[in-house]
Design a protein around this motif. Structure first.
Motif, PDB file in Angstrom:
ATOM      1  N   UNK A   1       1.339  -1.411  -0.034  1.00 14.65           N
ATOM      2  CA  UNK A   1       0.106  -0.354  -0.329  1.00 14.65           C
ATOM      3  C   UNK A   1       1.206   1.373  -0.059  1.00 14.65           C
ATOM      4  N   UNK A   2       0.318   2.118   0.395  1.00 21.25           N
ATOM      5  CA  UNK A   2       0.955   3.474  -0.010  1.00 21.25           C
ATOM      6  C   UNK A   2       0.395   4.143   1.206  1.00 21.25           C
ATOM      7  N   UNK A   3       1.492   4.758   2.134  1.00 13.75           N
ATOM      8  CA  UNK A   3       0.942   5.324   3.484  1.00 13.75           C
ATOM      9  C   UNK A   3       0.614   7.280   2.824  1.00 13.75           C
ATOM     10  N   UNK A   4       0.105   8.518   3.377  1.00 14.41           N
ATOM     11  CA  UNK A   4      -0.600   8.857   3.174  1.00 14.41           C
ATOM     12  C   UNK A   4       1.098  10.391   2.850  1.00 14.41           C
ATOM     13  N   UNK A   5       2.296   9.690   3.655  1.00 20.70           N
ATOM     14  CA  UNK A   5       3.167  10.869   3.612  1.00 20.70           C
ATOM     15  C   UNK A   5       3.613  10.578   2.437  1.00 20.70           C
ATOM     16  N   UNK A   6       3.565   9.230   1.831  1.00 21.10           N
ATOM     17  CA  UNK A   6       4.104   9.449   0.233  1.00 21.10           C
ATOM     18  C   UNK A   6       5.532   7.900   0.349  1.00 21.10           C
ATOM     19  N   UNK A   7       5.126   7.568   1.594  1.00 16.64           N
ATOM     20  CA  UNK A   7       5.674   6.410   1.510  1.00 16.64           C
ATOM     21  C   UNK A   7       5.182   5.101   1.159  1.00 16.64           C
ATOM     22  N   UNK A   8       6.241   4.613   0.933  1.00 17.66           N
ATOM     23  CA  UNK A   8       4.489   2.991   0.374  1.00 17.66           C
ATOM     24  C   UNK A   8       5.501   1.976   2.068  1.00 17.66           C
ATOM     25  N   UNK A   9       4.022   1.099   1.824  1.00 18.13           N
ATOM     26  CA  UNK A   9       4.015  -0.098   2.856  1.00 18.13           C
ATOM     27  C   UNK A   9       4.652  -1.527   2.183  1.00 18.13           C
ATOM     28  N   UNK A  10       5.683  -1.496   2.747  1.00 15.39           N
ATOM     29  CA  UNK A  10       6.353  -2.863   2.211  1.00 15.39           C
ATOM     30  C   UNK A  10       5.823  -4.044   2.695  1.00 15.39           C
ATOM     31  N   UNK A  11       6.172  -4.881   2.345  1.00 14.76           N
ATOM     32  CA  UNK A  11       5.630  -6.632   3.133  1.00 14.76           C
ATOM     33  C   UNK A  11       6.885  -7.362   2.476  1.00 14.76           C
ATOM     34  N   UNK A  12       8.073  -7.977   2.936  1.00 13.81           N
ATOM     35  CA  UNK A  12       8.925  -8.254   2.085  1.00 13.81           C
ATOM     36  C   UNK A  12       9.628  -9.085   3.085  1.00 13.81           C
ATOM     37  N   UNK A  13      10.717 -10.497   2.595  1.00 14.56           N
ATOM     38  CA  UNK A  13      10.897 -11.509   2.859  1.00 14.56           C
ATOM     39  C   UNK A  13      13.144 -11.896   2.081  1.00 14.56           C
ATOM     40  N   UNK A  14      13.399 -10.715   3.851  1.00 17.46           N
ATOM     41  CA  UNK A  14      14.879 -11.030   3.133  1.00 17.46           C
ATOM     42  C   UNK A  14      15.866 -12.216   3.853  1.00 17.46           C
ATOM     43  N   UNK A  15      16.917 -12.552   3.132  1.00 17.61           N
ATOM     44  CA  UNK A  15      17.837 -13.717   3.557  1.00 17.61           C
ATOM     45  C   UNK A  15      19.290 -12.327   3.123  1.00 17.61           C
ATOM     46  N   UNK A  16      20.015 -12.857   4.626  1.00 18.07           N
ATOM     47  CA  UNK A  16      21.856 -13.075   4.197  1.00 18.07           C
ATOM     48  C   UNK A  16      21.905 -13.686   3.282  1.00 18.07           C
ATOM     49  N   UNK A  17      22.940 -13.757   2.817  1.00 17.24           N
ATOM     50  CA  UNK A  17      24.281 -14.742   1.452  1.00 17.24           C
ATOM     51  C   UNK A  17      25.791 -14.052   1.895  1.00 17.24           C
ATOM     52  N   UNK A  18      26.373 -15.051   2.221  1.00 16.92           N
ATOM     53  CA  UNK A  18      27.240 -15.091   2.604  1.00 16.92           C
ATOM     54  C   UNK A  18      28.417 -14.220   1.265  1.00 16.92           C
ATOM     55  N   UNK A  19      28.296 -12.972   0.877  1.00 14.65           N
ATOM     56  CA  UNK A  19      28.942 -12.087  -0.108  1.00 14.65           C
ATOM     57  C   UNK A  19      29.303 -10.858   1.098  1.00 14.65           C
ATOM     58  N   UNK A  20      30.889 -10.791   1.136  1.00 13.92           N
ATOM     59  CA  UNK A  20      30.122  -9.705   2.321  1.00 13.92           C
ATOM     60  C   UNK A  20      31.616  -8.735   2.167  1.00 13.92           C
ATOM     61  N   UNK A  21      30.962  -7.807   2.946  1.00 15.84           N
ATOM     62  CA  UNK A  21      31.949  -6.539   2.842  1.00 15.84           C
ATOM     63  C   UNK A  21      32.481  -6.569   4.368  1.00 15.84           C
ATOM     64  N   UNK A  22      33.747  -5.945   4.444  1.00 20.12           N
ATOM     65  CA  UNK A  22      34.272  -5.963   6.057  1.00 20.12           C
ATOM     66  C   UNK A  22      34.669  -4.513   6.274  1.00 20.12           C
ATOM     67  N   UNK A  23      34.570  -3.794   7.445  1.00 19.93           N
ATOM     68  CA  UNK A  23      34.395  -3.012   8.057  1.00 19.93           C
ATOM     69  C   UNK A  23      35.530  -3.301   9.399  1.00 19.93           C
ATOM     70  N   UNK A  24      36.788  -2.672   9.197  1.00 17.22           N
ATOM     71  CA  UNK A  24      37.339  -2.198  10.113  1.00 17.22           C
ATOM     72  C   UNK A  24      37.555  -0.780  10.797  1.00 17.22           C
TER      73      UNK A  24
END
Length: 282
Positions: A19-42
């Motif tokens: 859907x869409x909220x009155x402020x213009x943002x969209x209502x999301x419904x998602x399923x995400x999954x992580x994969x083992x491609x990574x950035x690294x922060x030091x």
């Protein structure tokens, strides 16, 4: 003190615009999954009261436009931290790819600084901070497999043991997420049954999950970049169980139950696109 933090990429097993909220943002419904491609922060503390960001990727801004910088600056200001930081970002995740690299980097920064500065923030508190940076950052705080709703701030981890081989193919162009979202028409957009996908994942049923995977943004992005459809078709022809665009694109992922089949897809796609990765779903 020095802290090294991993930032995994994500794929959208299901993405529905609910859907869409009155402020213009969209209502999301998602399923995400992580994969083992990574950035690294030091991350290292420095005496001078400033934030220095370095990266092996020359295409990234290293100033206030960078999500890593935004995350560090936000926590530093909010909790009145006077010491400075040097953050070295090793980029392995393609940028502007729909793989959540920037959001995952920001989330990794928040997790690392929570530890470095002994802030003792809960996951919920980190998610609230992360949402100020971007809508995918709350999920990236949790990572793993999760249901995301609202504007991206509501994250429900899913206890599934499903893991499979994933082939990622990033074509040599990017996509502006804002441009894609501007073209959403709620009257005509394709819908994805996220509750059914969630049920299949919780039942650890790979075959059922495949039936309900989908991405509501695919039609919009493919209309602009038809090459994405060619990638999908080639992956399926080579034996992928499913091929879907992740996020607003342009990266396409294929799921393969066996490594042998994943290798077949990789070998076929390497002559088709430069950036091809074989990874596992975490």
């Amino acid at each position: 003190m020095e802290i090294i933090e991993k930032a995994p990429a994500k794929i959208n097993l299901g993405l529905d615009i609910a859907g869409k909220y009155q402020d213009g943002f969209h209502e999301l419904s998602m399923i995400m999954a992580s994969v083992d491609l990574n950035d690294y922060l030091t991350i290292t503390e420095i005496a001078e009261d400033k934030i220095v960001v370095e990266s092996n990727n020359c295409k990234l801004p290293l100033n206030r436009k960078n999500d890593v910088y935004k995350a560090a600056h936000l926590l530093k200001r909010r909790y009145h931290i006077s010491t400075g930081l040097k953050i070295s970002l090793q980029k392995m995740i393609p940028i502007c790819a729909g793989l959540g690299g920037g959001s995952s980097d920001a989330a990794a920064t928040l997790r690392a600084l929570n530890c470095l500065w002994k802030l003792n923030l809960s996951t919920k508190e980190l998610i609230d901070v992360g949402f100020e940076i971007g809508s995918d950052v709350p999920y990236c705080i949790e990572a793993g497999c999760a249901l995301i709703s609202g504007k991206g701030e509501i994250v429900e981890p899913l206890a599934t043991t499903l893991s499979t081989w994933v082939v990622l193919v990033k074509p040599d162009f990017g996509i502006s997420t804002k441009t894609i979202f501007k073209e959403i028409d709620m009257a005509t957009i394709s819908r994805v049954d996220i509750p059914a996908l969630k049920e299949a994942l919780l039942a650890d049923s790979y075959e059922n999950a495949l039936q309900f995977m989908g991405n509501s943004l695919e039609d919009i992005t493919i209309a602009k970049k038809p090459f994405i459809q060619k990638i999908k078709g080639r992956m399926i022809k080579c034996g992928a169980d499913i091929a879907l665009m992740t996020g607003s694109g342009p990266t396409v992922f294929a799921l393969c139950r066996t490594e042998k089949r994943a290798d077949r897809v990789v070998n076929s796609m390497k002559g088709f696109c430069k950036e091809v990765y074989k990874v596992r779903m975490l």
